[in-house]
Write a protein that holds these residues in place. Structure first.
Motif: not given
Ligand code: NDP
Length: 383
Positions: A64, A66-67, A89-91, A94, A112, A153-154, A182, A222-224, A240
């Motif tokens: 859950l 950003g995307y 979710t792992g949170s 939320k 999870y 997701e990609k 998409r 941050y993972w990115r 892309y």
């Molecule tokens: P975020 O960092 O915003 O969210 C990722 C979520 O993943 C976290 O909030 C968390 O949710 C969950 N999660 C599970 N395991 C982990 C971990 N080990 N570390 C961190 N978070 C974890 O990322 P985005 O939502 O932006 O991106 C997620 C995926 O979507 C990626 O693969 C990205 O490439 C893709 N994406 C695709 C887009 C598109 O246009 N097709 C646009 C943006 C992203 P929780 O707390 O619920 O567990």
């Protein structure tokens, strides 16, 4: 058949708008079977489980972030064949807000640790994995083992081997695996693909794809900003360009001729920009460029008798296609993700081919790994 009768008025409007421009093409039109050049296809899909036709598919979002919150959950409200019914979710903190906002039952909410119990939940047909790239393999395999169709997701995963594990798990469990590409569902982009398939401007002579945004370098916590989590320009945005060159040319490259990456100077630091040159079987080359600190966004195809392009090629809204003889490919659609999810839902309900199956996306990950190897060795790398 129920899916032919749009029940959601906004959705009906989207479809009618696209149809009015002559851009509504049937799902499965893009090559994604074993014979299409831009398709992977070496792993034929078994007959998938098909839920009762005529009902909406129950979707559970896994992750859950950003995307999921900004795009996918709102887009699900616009779909005709899907319903957001579950959360993973792992949170857990939320969950209350999501449950309230989207009217999700508590018994359809998982962590999870508990997600494997979803196997017994008949209300959920699909698990949509929207988490950091390095986690896609594990979550997708668990989703498939729970007997649910998998949308992921990609980029699909970190390596072709991980992609194959996902494909195998879905095949073993008789479920489908769709990747969240998409753009491959976006009607203007599909029109560009048609131009290539029809050789509308003659044989192709070259192509380039650029996708970048001028952001701040991603932070280390941050993972990115972490290479081993799938952060960095090439995985995040470059996918892309790799995918765009595949659908734009309908060809698969045979080699990365050269590549360069500018990386963050710290342990596990990601690439901020990557450039690369691909070569195709007939000797044609294509250029790719991607960045998380520089702005550009276009997919351009050159042919003997003209050119055509998407500029920009992949924002959520406002993609625009044009040609060398002044044609405009069509107005952008209001919501790409709802079209993507309805296309994928129809493929499940009707037992038809996916537009962007895992087998196709695995090819792109193979190209990404070859780009990295070429950048690291300074040599041409065969794909
Ligand atoms: P975020 O960092 O915003 O969210 C990722 C979520 O993943 C976290 O909030 C968390 O949710 C969950 N999660 C599970 N395991 C982990 C971990 N080990 N570390 C961190 N978070 C974890 O990322 P985005 O939502 O932006 O991106 C997620 C995926 O979507 C990626 O693969 C990205 O490439 C893709 N994406 C695709 C887009 C598109 O246009 N097709 C646009 C943006 C992203 P929780 O707390 O619920 O567990």
């Amino acid at each position: 058949m129920p899916h032919k009768t749009p029940s959601n008025p906004r959705r009906q409007f989207l479809r009618q708008s696209a149809a009015a421009t002559g851009l509504l093409l049937a799902p499965g039109l893009i090559g994604c079977n074993s014979s299409g050049p831009a398709s992977a296809g070496e792993d034929p899909e078994p007959a998938p489980r098909r839920p009762d036709q005529g009902r909406k598919l129950g979707i559970a979002i896994l992750g859950l972030g950003g995307y999921a919150s900004g795009q996918i959950a709102p887009a699900l409200q616009l779909t005709e064949h899907c319903e957001l019914r579950g959360l993973i979710t792992g949170s857990p903190e939320k969950l209350p807000e999501w449950q309230r906002k989207y009217n999700i039952k508590k018994e359809n909410s998982y962590t999870y640790d508990t997600m494997d119990e979803i196997a017994d939940n008949a209300e959920i047909d699909v698990i949509y994995v929207i988490t950091p790239t390095a986690t896609h393999r594990d979550f997708s395999v668990r989703a498939a083992n729970a007997g649910k169709h998998v949308w992921c997701e990609k980029p699909m995963a970190m390596t072709p081997e991980e992609c194959q594990e996902m494909i195998d798990a879905c095949n073993r469990n008789g479920v489908k695996l769709a990747i969240g590409y998409r753009m491959m569902h976006e009607p203007n982009t599909r029109k560009l693909i048609e131009l290539t398939k029809e050789k509308a401007y003659g044989p192709l002579t070259g192509a380039h794809a650029y996708a970048g945004y001028a952001g701040s370098p991603p932070p280390a916590d941050y993972w990115r900003g972490q290479r081993d989590m799938g952060g960095g320009a090439l995985y995040d945005m470059g996918v892309y360009t790799v995918n765009g060159l595949a659908y734009g040319t309908q060809l698969q490259p045979v080699a990365v001729v050269k590549a360069e990456q500018r990386r963050q100077d710290r342990p596990n630091g990601v690439d901020l920009t990557t450039t690369y040159t691909l070569r195709y079987p007939d000797g044609m080359t294509a250029e790719g460029k991607t960045s998380v600190v520089e702005d550009y966004n276009e997919l351009h195809i050159d042919a003997e008798n003209g050119w055509y392009e998407m500029d920009p090629m992949q924002p959520y809204t406002g993609v625009k296609g044009s040609t060398s003889d002044g044609k405009v490919l069509g107005p952008p659609v209001p919501n790409q993700q709802s079209i993507q999810m309805d296309d994928d839902a129809l493929a499940i309900l009707n037992g038809t081919e996916l537009i962007a199956p895992g087998t196709l996306a695995k090819h792109d990950i193979r190209v990404i790994r070859a780009i990295i190897e070429s950048a690291e060795t300074g040599r041409e790398v065969k794909i």
